[in-house]
Design an enzyme around this catalytic site. Structure first.
Site, PDB file in Angstrom:
ATOM      1  N   ASN A   7      18.022 -71.530 -53.662  1.00  0.00           N
ATOM      2  CA  ASN A   7      17.782 -69.779 -53.878  1.00  0.00           C
ATOM      3  C   ASN A   7      17.821 -69.322 -55.519  1.00  0.00           C
ATOM      4  O   ASN A   7      18.828 -69.307 -55.109  1.00  0.00           O
ATOM      5  CB  ASN A   7      17.957 -69.159 -52.532  1.00  0.00           C
ATOM      6  N   ARG A  84      13.368 -71.245 -52.787  1.00  0.00           N
ATOM      7  CA  ARG A  84      12.527 -69.940 -52.005  1.00  0.00           C
ATOM      8  C   ARG A  84      12.400 -69.568 -53.301  1.00  0.00           C
ATOM      9  O   ARG A  84      12.253 -69.105 -54.503  1.00  0.00           O
ATOM     10  CB  ARG A  84      13.874 -69.417 -51.587  1.00  0.00           C
ATOM     11  N   HIS A 173      10.459 -60.759 -47.051  1.00  0.00           N
ATOM     12  CA  HIS A 173      11.343 -61.329 -45.786  1.00  0.00           C
ATOM     13  C   HIS A 173      10.208 -62.779 -45.185  1.00  0.00           C
ATOM     14  O   HIS A 173      10.576 -62.514 -43.906  1.00  0.00           O
ATOM     15  CB  HIS A 173      11.967 -60.418 -45.135  1.00  0.00           C
ATOM     16  N   HIS A 199      13.911 -57.875 -39.306  1.00  0.00           N
ATOM     17  CA  HIS A 199      15.351 -58.069 -40.582  1.00  0.00           C
ATOM     18  C   HIS A 199      16.236 -57.288 -41.321  1.00  0.00           C
ATOM     19  O   HIS A 199      15.714 -56.792 -41.853  1.00  0.00           O
ATOM     20  CB  HIS A 199      14.332 -59.927 -41.034  1.00  0.00           C
ATOM     21  N   GLY A 201      18.986 -56.478 -42.875  1.00  0.00           N
ATOM     22  CA  GLY A 201      20.658 -57.042 -43.817  1.00  0.00           C
ATOM     23  C   GLY A 201      20.683 -55.797 -44.454  1.00  0.00           C
ATOM     24  O   GLY A 201      19.888 -55.032 -44.180  1.00  0.00           O
ATOM     25  N   ARG A 232      18.881 -49.031 -51.656  1.00  0.00           N
ATOM     26  CA  ARG A 232      17.537 -49.012 -51.409  1.00  0.00           C
ATOM     27  C   ARG A 232      17.230 -47.745 -50.473  1.00  0.00           C
ATOM     28  O   ARG A 232      17.381 -47.632 -49.188  1.00  0.00           O
ATOM     29  CB  ARG A 232      16.222 -49.930 -51.210  1.00  0.00           C
ATOM     30  N   ARG A 276      29.321 -52.423 -42.377  1.00  0.00           N
ATOM     31  CA  ARG A 276      30.781 -52.759 -41.034  1.00  0.00           C
ATOM     32  C   ARG A 276      31.556 -51.723 -42.455  1.00  0.00           C
ATOM     33  O   ARG A 276      32.035 -50.613 -40.943  1.00  0.00           O
ATOM     34  CB  ARG A 276      31.045 -53.733 -41.324  1.00  0.00           C
ATOM     35  N   ILE A 323      22.808 -57.474 -40.095  1.00  0.00           N
ATOM     36  CA  ILE A 323      23.160 -56.325 -39.260  1.00  0.00           C
ATOM     37  C   ILE A 323      22.585 -55.865 -38.091  1.00  0.00           C
ATOM     38  O   ILE A 323      23.487 -56.053 -36.939  1.00  0.00           O
ATOM     39  CB  ILE A 323      22.944 -54.920 -39.583  1.00  0.00           C
ATOM     40  N   GLU A 325      21.941 -59.179 -36.353  1.00  0.00           N
ATOM     41  CA  GLU A 325      22.382 -60.134 -35.208  1.00  0.00           C
ATOM     42  C   GLU A 325      23.667 -59.541 -34.949  1.00  0.00           C
ATOM     43  O   GLU A 325      24.676 -60.423 -33.810  1.00  0.00           O
ATOM     44  CB  GLU A 325      22.768 -61.019 -36.286  1.00  0.00           C
ATOM     45  N   ASN A 326      24.205 -58.728 -36.037  1.00  0.00           N
ATOM     46  CA  ASN A 326      26.152 -58.477 -35.355  1.00  0.00           C
ATOM     47  C   ASN A 326      26.142 -57.182 -34.693  1.00  0.00           C
ATOM     48  O   ASN A 326      27.571 -57.048 -34.517  1.00  0.00           O
ATOM     49  CB  ASN A 326      26.858 -58.887 -36.770  1.00  0.00           C
ATOM     50  N   GLU A 376      16.268 -68.756 -43.015  1.00  0.00           N
ATOM     51  CA  GLU A 376      15.513 -68.805 -43.891  1.00  0.00           C
ATOM     52  C   GLU A 376      15.981 -70.765 -44.077  1.00  0.00           C
ATOM     53  O   GLU A 376      14.760 -70.973 -45.012  1.00  0.00           O
ATOM     54  CB  GLU A 376      15.717 -68.102 -44.896  1.00  0.00           C
TER      55      GLU A 376
HETATM   56  P1  ADP Z   1      21.561 -60.169 -47.340  1.00  0.00           P
HETATM   57  O1  ADP Z   1      21.171 -61.595 -46.994  1.00  0.00           O
HETATM   58  O2  ADP Z   1      20.677 -59.787 -47.670  1.00  0.00           O
HETATM   59  O3  ADP Z   1      22.314 -60.151 -47.813  1.00  0.00           O
HETATM   60  P2  ADP Z   1      22.731 -60.083 -44.985  1.00  0.00           P
HETATM   61  O4  ADP Z   1      21.412 -60.786 -43.732  1.00  0.00           O
HETATM   62  O5  ADP Z   1      23.781 -60.853 -45.390  1.00  0.00           O
HETATM   63  O6  ADP Z   1      22.056 -59.687 -46.112  1.00  0.00           O
HETATM   64  O7  ADP Z   1      23.459 -58.178 -44.421  1.00  0.00           O
HETATM   65  C1  ADP Z   1      24.284 -57.858 -44.667  1.00  0.00           C
HETATM   66  C2  ADP Z   1      24.580 -56.677 -43.848  1.00  0.00           C
HETATM   67  O8  ADP Z   1      24.738 -56.886 -42.807  1.00  0.00           O
HETATM   68  C3  ADP Z   1      26.159 -55.705 -44.701  1.00  0.00           C
HETATM   69  O9  ADP Z   1      24.994 -54.531 -44.528  1.00  0.00           O
HETATM   70  C4  ADP Z   1      27.027 -55.726 -43.498  1.00  0.00           C
HETATM   71  O10 ADP Z   1      27.859 -54.797 -43.321  1.00  0.00           O
HETATM   72  C5  ADP Z   1      25.860 -56.469 -42.259  1.00  0.00           C
HETATM   73  N1  ADP Z   1      26.696 -56.984 -41.401  1.00  0.00           N
HETATM   74  C6  ADP Z   1      27.176 -58.853 -41.571  1.00  0.00           C
HETATM   75  N2  ADP Z   1      28.420 -58.628 -40.498  1.00  0.00           N
HETATM   76  C7  ADP Z   1      27.981 -57.412 -39.814  1.00  0.00           C
HETATM   77  C8  ADP Z   1      28.606 -56.604 -38.304  1.00  0.00           C
HETATM   78  N3  ADP Z   1      29.526 -58.044 -38.040  1.00  0.00           N
HETATM   79  N4  ADP Z   1      28.693 -56.112 -38.040  1.00  0.00           N
HETATM   80  C9  ADP Z   1      28.288 -55.069 -38.471  1.00  0.00           C
HETATM   81  N5  ADP Z   1      27.695 -55.731 -40.188  1.00  0.00           N
HETATM   82  C10 ADP Z   1      27.407 -56.452 -40.415  1.00  0.00           C
END
Ligand code: ADP
Length: 389
Positions: A7, A84, A173, A199, A201, A232, A276, A323, A325-326, A376
């Site tokens: 990537n 990618r 995405h 999705h 993130g 963005r 976070r 975001i 997933e977590n 991905e």
């Molecule tokens: P990208 O691949 O587009 O850079 P990611 O899918 O890694 O993005 O997502 C990044 C986002 O996910 C950030 O805003 C980060 O704060 C959030 N994130 C990752 N882990 C956690 C968590 N445990 N709790 C809340 N937000 C999280």
């Protein structure tokens, strides 16, 4: 089959070597600051700690040579390379085996994603030259959305302009949304029909997926459209762009930078682009942080319904990426806003942390709500296997 997934960005190059059949990841890493002082490779092998290898990386070619040296040291045979590609433009309805024509097409559509496509095309070319025995496959992030209904992709601009400049909703995405569909379909044993895939993130998009087909998505000509993101703006009145230039005195490039890099959650919270940090500040009572989270959830809930309308209903929604997933907090905020139409999650299930796909719906929810770890790289590797074997 073992696939090296690459990537490439303008100054970075992420890689992952994995086995398609088992999903086993042998090694992964990121070459950073290519062409800039202080370059290094962050590398991690299966079961090992992250290492930082300080190496001079004047260009992508040097980075690739280093990565192959590292991989040679692992003793794992590479059977193919998957790349990618951010923008497949009007050429790629699916992933494709690289030849001279495909490579020229990636370059031809590059004005739509100049920061990525040129670097990606260069890296494909370098891999072909250095390792001619290996097949290369390009996996455009836009391909999944290629066949959306015209009502979803067409912009209401003059037809001659649209045709000449190839303006349309390309989305992004796509590789992730495609993976999410497959994972949900498997998990629900084929019972999913209309899925809203979220999705979420640092870049974020939603996709309406009906029986495996993208029916609409929230990103547009570029990944700036749709949901508020880390830095963005997401959708705003297009006239804001002229106003910033005419009245604000900003240049085109300044507006571009402002909207792509200085806006979104970072601007709203005035704290960080990382959710976070914003969640932590909101818990301590920071009003801007709270507003940023509320606006993200509000826009996301609105867009869930926009996607649902593209399919005239939905049976399942999936949260994915950093975001999605977590953050149980963000999932709860979004679902609470959709509560009026029967989306309900179980607070205890939502709080469980896991790397597995899981159902967090309440028993009486009208919509099935899932958390789906996206992958991905595996999706790209699966395409490589399919196209090269
Ligand atoms: P990208 O691949 O587009 O850079 P990611 O899918 O890694 O993005 O997502 C990044 C986002 O996910 C950030 O805003 C980060 O704060 C959030 N994130 C990752 N882990 C956690 C968590 N445990 N709790 C809340 N937000 C999280």
């Amino acid at each position: 089959m073992n696939v090296l997934v690459i990537n490439a960005g303008s100054s970075s190059l992420k890689y992952q070597l994995l086995n398609v059949d088992t999903g086993e990841v042998f090694a992964k890493g990121n070459a950073e600051r290519i062409g800039i002082d202080g370059s290094f490779i962050g590398h991690q092998e299966k079961g090992g700690d992250k290492e930082k290898l300080v190496v001079e990386l004047p260009d992508h070619k040097t980075a690739i040579k280093h990565i192959f040296e590292i991989i040679d040291g692992l003793g794992v045979q590479v059977d193919g390379i998957g790349h990618r590609v951010v923008q497949g433009g009007w050429y790629f309805p699916s992933s494709a085996v690289v030849d001279d024509v495909a490579l020229a097409q990636v370059r031809e559509v590059a004005p739509l994603a100049p920061l990525h496509n040129y670097a990606e095309a260069d890296v494909v070319q370098i891999c072909r030259e250095l390792y001619p025995e290996l097949g290369n496959v390009i996996v455009p992030d836009t391909a999944f959305h290629y066949d959306m209904p015209e009502r979803a992709w067409r912009y209401a601009l003059p037809r001659d302009v649209v045709d000449r400049l190839h303006i349309r909703k390309y989305g992004a995405h796509g590789t992730s949304h495609r993976f999410i569909w497959r994972a949900v379909n498997k998990f629900s044993e084929g019972k999913v029909h209309k899925l809203v895939s979220c999705h979420l993130g640092s870049g974020a998009s939603l996709c309406a997926i009906e029986d495996g087909h993208s029916m609409d998505t929230t990103m547009g000509l570029t990944p700036l459209d749709g949901l508020i993101m880390g830095t963005r703006t997401g959708t705003l009145d297009p006239a804001t762009v002229f106003y910033l230039q005419r009245v604000g005195g900003y240049t085109v490039d300044e507006v571009d930078t402002m909207m792509n890099k200085q806006s979104g959650l970072a601007a709203l919270s005035a704290i960080s682009s990382d959710s976070r940090d914003i969640e932590e500040a909101a818990e301590k009572g920071d009003a801007n942080a709270e507003l940023a989270l509320d606006m993200f959830a509000y826009r996301c809930a609105q867009l869930v319904l926009e996607m649902a309308q593209a399919m005239e209903g939905f049976d399942t929604m999936a949260f994915s990426a950093g975001i999605g997933e977590n953050s149980d907090d963000m999932r709860a905020r979004i679902c609470e806003k959709l509560g009026w139409m029967g989306v309900k999650i179980d607070a205890q299930k939502n709080a469980i942390r896991s790397d597995e796909i899981r159902d967090i719906s309440a028993e009486d929810s009208k919509i099935r709500v899932l958390v789906v770890p996206t992958n991905e790289e595996l999706m790209i590797a699966m395409d490589v296997q399919e196209l090269l074997s």
